[in-house]
Write a protein that holds these residues in place. Structure first.
Motif, mmCIF file in Angstrom:
data_model
loop_
_atom_site.group_PDB
_atom_site.id
_atom_site.type_symbol
_atom_site.label_atom_id
_atom_site.label_comp_id
_atom_site.label_asym_id
_atom_site.label_seq_id
_atom_site.Cartn_x
_atom_site.Cartn_y
_atom_site.Cartn_z
ATOM 1 N N UNK A 258 0.804 -1.227 0.000
ATOM 2 C CA UNK A 258 0.000 0.000 0.000
ATOM 3 C C UNK A 258 0.834 1.273 0.000
ATOM 4 N N UNK A 259 2.031 1.234 0.584
ATOM 5 C CA UNK A 259 2.906 2.413 0.546
ATOM 6 C C UNK A 259 3.267 2.773 -0.887
ATOM 7 N N UNK A 260 3.471 1.748 -1.727
ATOM 8 C CA UNK A 260 3.813 2.014 -3.128
ATOM 9 C C UNK A 260 2.664 2.727 -3.828
ATOM 10 N N UNK A 283 -11.126 -4.460 -2.743
ATOM 11 C CA UNK A 283 -10.787 -4.879 -1.381
ATOM 12 C C UNK A 283 -10.870 -3.664 -0.453
ATOM 13 N N UNK A 284 -11.926 -3.596 0.363
ATOM 14 C CA UNK A 284 -12.144 -2.436 1.239
ATOM 15 C C UNK A 284 -11.041 -2.304 2.278
ATOM 16 N N UNK A 285 -10.572 -3.428 2.811
ATOM 17 C CA UNK A 285 -9.506 -3.382 3.816
ATOM 18 C C UNK A 285 -8.225 -2.811 3.216
ATOM 19 N N UNK A 286 -7.951 -3.158 1.970
ATOM 20 C CA UNK A 286 -6.751 -2.645 1.307
ATOM 21 C C UNK A 286 -6.861 -1.140 1.081
ATOM 22 N N UNK A 287 -8.046 -0.658 0.708
ATOM 23 C CA UNK A 287 -8.252 0.778 0.534
ATOM 24 C C UNK A 287 -7.944 1.516 1.834
ATOM 25 N N UNK A 288 -8.361 0.954 2.964
ATOM 26 C CA UNK A 288 -8.069 1.569 4.253
ATOM 27 C C UNK A 288 -6.566 1.576 4.525
ATOM 28 N N UNK A 289 -5.850 0.524 4.100
ATOM 29 C CA UNK A 289 -4.390 0.482 4.270
ATOM 30 C C UNK A 289 -3.714 1.569 3.435
ATOM 31 N N UNK A 290 -4.244 1.818 2.254
ATOM 32 C CA UNK A 290 -3.686 2.888 1.407
ATOM 33 C C UNK A 290 -3.924 4.244 2.067
ATOM 34 N N UNK A 291 -5.115 4.458 2.641
ATOM 35 C CA UNK A 291 -5.380 5.717 3.340
ATOM 36 C C UNK A 291 -4.428 5.897 4.516
#
Length: 439
Positions: A258-260, A283-291
């Motif tokens: 997600x940092x990338x 993937x909703x959880x991944x979107x939160x990790x990107x935020x």
């Protein structure tokens, strides 16, 4: 100051998705009426007074107090000296990027930019002759930032196409010359370079002055005044495009760090407060990790204020029902830069029809395309990739049709042309074909 960036969070299964999505995409290309009025006056003045007007506006807008146009032209040795005096690391990186950009456009010319012909069953020759433009002008932005990469991307395909003369204009406010820009002009084959910018530079290229020669086409990005001027001179000369704010769309399946992805969104947001960065992901959880990555990384960025305003004002993190739906939405957006951040990008690439450039896989950051991958970074924006293409060799060439009709061909084609010409009421057209028919 600690800036925060909160891209709009959307979900395709929400009732108001379409309304919010369309509102977030909206961007008006209409220019300020004051800009239009100012540009109209500048262009008319440059057309009328030539060098004198260019000198006056350069003194007014760039604070360059010069008395002769010769002081605004960069000599070839100054470009070469700039290249030779670069730190070794910069010089090697610039040359490596230029080599890759040139290799890509040489391959492009072989694939799309050659003349061809064939003979039909009557012995008539039909074909296409491809010839380069005689002279082009490239506009290189200056002022707030310097863009040697823009020199490479505009000048090298023109050189590969065989353009006879490449004229570069670049503003140098207060006389501050960027050595990387001058060095890039040297390695790219620029013929002549002038330290002139703004609408007056576009006017000088379009109409010609006593010193700056008239060109056949103008390419390269600029501010609102430059964009307005290019729009107004189109017809007198060709132009590449009228570019809007920069854009990136990341299509993610949740397998890329997600940092990338957060930093890739930053890479366009840092250009301009109006730049647009969008993430599509099922993937909703991944979107939160990107935020969370955005929140953590933003304070480290020198251009944090611009990034925060861009992401909060025009950015979006969109939760989709599937990767298939994400691809469909991407095609609606038709972004300038499209990253497929997936463990299997080739699974999704065939579904994607509209994008200026497509970056395949987690290792392919958009910034590599900006500088040194090889393909051109001058790309269609604001959804125009639905009908237009990246800058390329073909933009610096023109095509002429070749027709050589044999005696036998004149009999077959003449009878057809005669019927159609009479049908249009153009008797001279018909007679010209009929005179060649054997009685």
């Amino acid at each position: 100051m600690n800036w925060t960036a909160r891209p709009l969070r959307l979900a395709t299964d929400s009732a108001d998705f379409e309304a919010q999505f369309n509102q977030r995409l909206h961007w008006s290309a209409d220019t300020d009426s004051q800009v239009e009025t100012a540009v109209e006056g500048i262009l008319a003045d440059v057309k009328k007074r030539g060098d004198a007007a260019v000198l006056e506006y350069t003194a007014r807008f760039d604070a360059l107090d010069v008395t002769a146009m010769a002081q605004l032209e960069l000599e070839a040795r100054e470009l070469k000296n700039a290249y030779n005096q670069l730190p070794a690391q910069q010089r090697e990186a610039l040359q490596a990027a230029a080599n890759r950009v040139r290799a890509y456009h040489v391959a492009q010319k072989r694939a799309t930019g050659e003349s061809w012909s064939y003979r039909d069953e009557h012995g008539t020759l039909l074909g296409q002759k491809v010839t380069p433009l005689d002279r082009v002008g490239i506009y290189v932005p200056g002022g707030k930032a310097a863009y040697p990469s823009s020199v490479l991307m505009n000048a090298i395909p023109a050189q590969v196409a065989g353009v006879g003369e490449i004229i570069m204009v670049v503003p140098t406010p207060r006389g501050e010359k960027n050595q990387l820009v001058l060095a890039a002009a040297y390695v790219s084959g620029v013929s002549r370079a002038f330290t002139v910018g703004g609408a007056q530079a576009v006017g000088a290229l379009a109409y010609g002055t006593q010193t700056i020669p008239r060109v056949d086409k103008i390419t390269g990005p600029g501010n609102a005044y430059v964009a307005s001027a290019k729009r107004r001179v189109f017809g007198a000369v060709g132009i590449d495009m009228i570019a809007g704010p920069s854009e990136i769309l990341v299509l993610a399946d949740g397998t890329t760090p997600p940092d990338w992805v957060a930093m890739d969104l930053f890479s366009q947001a840092e250009h301009d407060e109006l730049a647009q960065s969008i993430l599509l992901c099922p993937d909703a959880a991944y979107i939160e990790q990107v935020q969370q990555a955005i929140d953590r990384l933003l304070p480290e960025m020198p251009r944090a204020e611009i990034i925060a305003k861009s992401l909060s004002g025009r950015g979006a993190l969109i939760h989709t029902r599937s990767m298939e739906e994400a691809c469909d939405i991407s095609n609606r957006i038709a972004p300038e830069h499209l990253e497929i951040a997936s463990h299997d990008p080739h699974l999704w690439e065939p579904r994607l029809k509209h994008a200026g450039a497509i970056f395949l896989g987690a290792w392919t950051s958009e910034s590599l395309g900006d500088y040194c991958a090889g393909p051109n970074h001058v790309l269609p924006t604001s959804g125009t990739s639905r009908f237009s293409s990246p800058l390329g060799v073909y933009d610096f060439q023109k095509r002429s049709s070749l027709i050589e009709v044999s005696e036998a061909g004149a009999q077959a084609l003449g009878a057809i042309a005669s019927v159609l010409a009479h049908g249009e009421g153009l008797q001279a057209h018909a007679r010209a074909a009929e005179m060649r028919l054997k009685r």
